[in-house]
Design an enzyme around this catalytic site. Sequence first.
Site, short mmCIF file in Angstrom:
data_model
loop_
_atom_site.label_atom_id
_atom_site.label_comp_id
_atom_site.label_asym_id
_atom_site.label_seq_id
_atom_site.Cartn_x
_atom_site.Cartn_y
_atom_site.Cartn_z
N SER A 122 18.20 -27.15 29.01
CA SER A 122 19.24 -26.10 28.88
C SER A 122 20.55 -26.56 29.50
CB SER A 122 18.79 -24.82 29.60
OG SER A 122 17.81 -24.17 28.89
N GLY B 242 17.69 -24.31 18.62
CA GLY B 242 18.34 -23.00 18.63
C GLY B 242 19.47 -22.95 19.64
N ARG C 106 14.73 -19.02 12.06
CA ARG C 106 14.89 -18.23 13.29
C ARG C 106 16.02 -17.19 13.16
NH1 ARG C 106 14.45 -22.31 18.22
NH2 ARG C 106 14.39 -20.34 19.35
N SER D 11 18.69 -12.61 25.97
CA SER D 11 18.73 -14.00 25.51
C SER D 11 19.90 -14.74 26.12
CB SER D 11 18.85 -14.02 23.98
OG SER D 11 19.35 -15.27 23.55
N GLN E 173 20.86 -17.60 25.14
CA GLN E 173 21.60 -18.23 24.05
C GLN E 173 22.65 -17.27 23.49
OE1 GLN E 173 18.68 -19.68 21.27
NE2 GLN E 173 17.92 -21.22 22.70
N ASP F 21 9.71 -19.66 28.19
CA ASP F 21 9.24 -20.93 27.61
C ASP F 21 7.90 -21.37 28.18
OD1 ASP F 21 11.49 -21.03 26.00
OD2 ASP F 21 12.65 -22.20 27.43
N LYS G 204 10.45 -18.15 18.50
CA LYS G 204 10.75 -19.47 19.08
C LYS G 204 10.58 -20.57 18.03
CE LYS G 204 11.98 -17.87 22.96
NZ LYS G 204 13.39 -17.95 23.32
N ARG H 61 5.13 -18.39 18.74
CA ARG H 61 4.27 -18.85 19.85
C ARG H 61 3.19 -17.86 20.21
NH1 ARG H 61 8.85 -21.87 23.35
NH2 ARG H 61 8.93 -23.74 22.05
C1 S3P Z 1 17.55 -21.24 26.22
C2 S3P Z 1 17.27 -19.91 26.21
C3 S3P Z 1 15.98 -19.35 25.78
C4 S3P Z 1 14.89 -20.40 25.78
C5 S3P Z 1 15.33 -21.66 25.13
C6 S3P Z 1 16.54 -22.25 25.85
C7 S3P Z 1 18.88 -21.69 26.63
O1 S3P Z 1 16.11 -18.82 24.49
O2 S3P Z 1 13.74 -19.91 25.14
O3 S3P Z 1 14.29 -22.62 25.17
O4 S3P Z 1 19.07 -22.89 26.92
O5 S3P Z 1 19.79 -20.84 26.71
P1 S3P Z 1 16.66 -17.31 24.24
O6 S3P Z 1 18.05 -17.27 24.72
O7 S3P Z 1 16.59 -17.12 22.74
O8 S3P Z 1 15.73 -16.41 24.97
#
Ligand code: S3P
Length: 430
Positions: A26, A97, A125, A170, A172, A317, A344, A348
């Site tokens: 991340s 993602g 996704r 989230s 992200q 995760d 995911k 999962r």
């Molecule tokens: C991540 C956020 C998570 C995580 C992904 C990495 C990130 O996803 O599952 O592996 O780096 O911001 P979500 O934001 O969709 O929960």
Amino acid sequence: MPPARPRVVHPARRLRGELRVPGDKSITHRAYLLGAIGHGDSRFRRPGLGADTQATAGVVAALGVAHGVHGDELVVRGRGLSGLREPADVLWCGNSGTTLRLVSGILAGRPFHSFVTGDDSLRRRPMRRVIEPLRAVGAHVHARANDTRAPMAFAPAGLRGACLRSPVASAQVKSAVLLAALQAEGPTSLEQPAPSRDHTERLLRGQGAAVATDGATVTCEPNEALAPLDFDIPGDFSSAAFWIAAAVVHPDAAITIRDVGLNPLRTGLLDVLHAMRADVTVEVERPEPEPVGTVVARSSSLRAADAGGDLIPRLIDEAPLVALLAAHADGESRLGDAAELAAKESNRLRTTAAALAALGVEVDEQPDGFVTAGGQRVGAGRVDAAGDHRIAMLAAAAALTGGGPVTIDDADSAAVSYPGFWDDLAALSK
Ligand code: S3P
């Protein structure tokens, strides 16, 4: 892509050793992206160079930003937001993602056209979660399948700050909104149902941006004059988690992981292990800018435990590993409030239950989690990783304590986050 190669993992008589896991995935994504939009050279020691972060590296290069890895240091030659160039082709995000959603926040406010896409898994996704908030700040964004799936297209737009609320916790989505907010007129705030990983907030503050957090709400002021970063990337807790889980369920194990990231918004698995009475010790050696320290995990007798609510974003995760731990505990364990697991790299909820079922372990898949009976034994078998790195590594961690060899199809998908996984497995297995 090379053809998928099966690997066979044998039960280990003992698990012993000390290791560092690759740099946090991340944070490495953010190193490329935030380095790119800063002004001047950013330097990051010990980046994680798996396939996912290399997708981000490619996207950043296609936006005109030079970067390179020299020894253990990544240098990103930031051009500032205004220095990014219109890409000559569709931006390829591979399986990632994080790449696609985070770069969307940057592209939303740029004065050029751009297109983003990725592999089959990524194109399945959900993207509306990021399209809606970006539109709410003025972005001109469109996507396939009635604006729900990549590919996505961005056209020039002037952004304006807004107060937003998102139904998913989230990081992200939050990060995409923060990256758009930097380019907006006026402040932007986003409220989510629970706090999620805050690496973007921490790094942006280090670049001089005004980012304030109040519970699960984050507010960001516009800023196109971001400073460069100089930063040691901690080991990825999500990679360390496979060794921690493998050690506590194994009858003769002691594994030490050094320089691992211990950001509390990432370490919900440690809370579950604590509730299970696992023999895991944690020492934070540096609290800032990201907590880093040492984890020692040893063979344990596990008690059943439940997990849900605000804990879920902190272990999202690691949820597949919670099912493996639960199978070795002394009673029934439930993991709930985790419907997000279906969205995911694979579904999962389904792939965790299927992988463990292939090894004779029964996990009852629920719409928002798993119910797992304790006292089960892992057997020999064949697992399909379903193109999902974390399912490949789950199967391997399970096999180390099993009753016979486990063949893992698509095992090399582990390289998405942990290219050295199989070498580390060999070094720890005695
Ligand atoms: C991540 C956020 C998570 C995580 C992904 C990495 C990130 O996803 O599952 O592996 O780096 O911001 P979500 O934001 O969709 O929960």
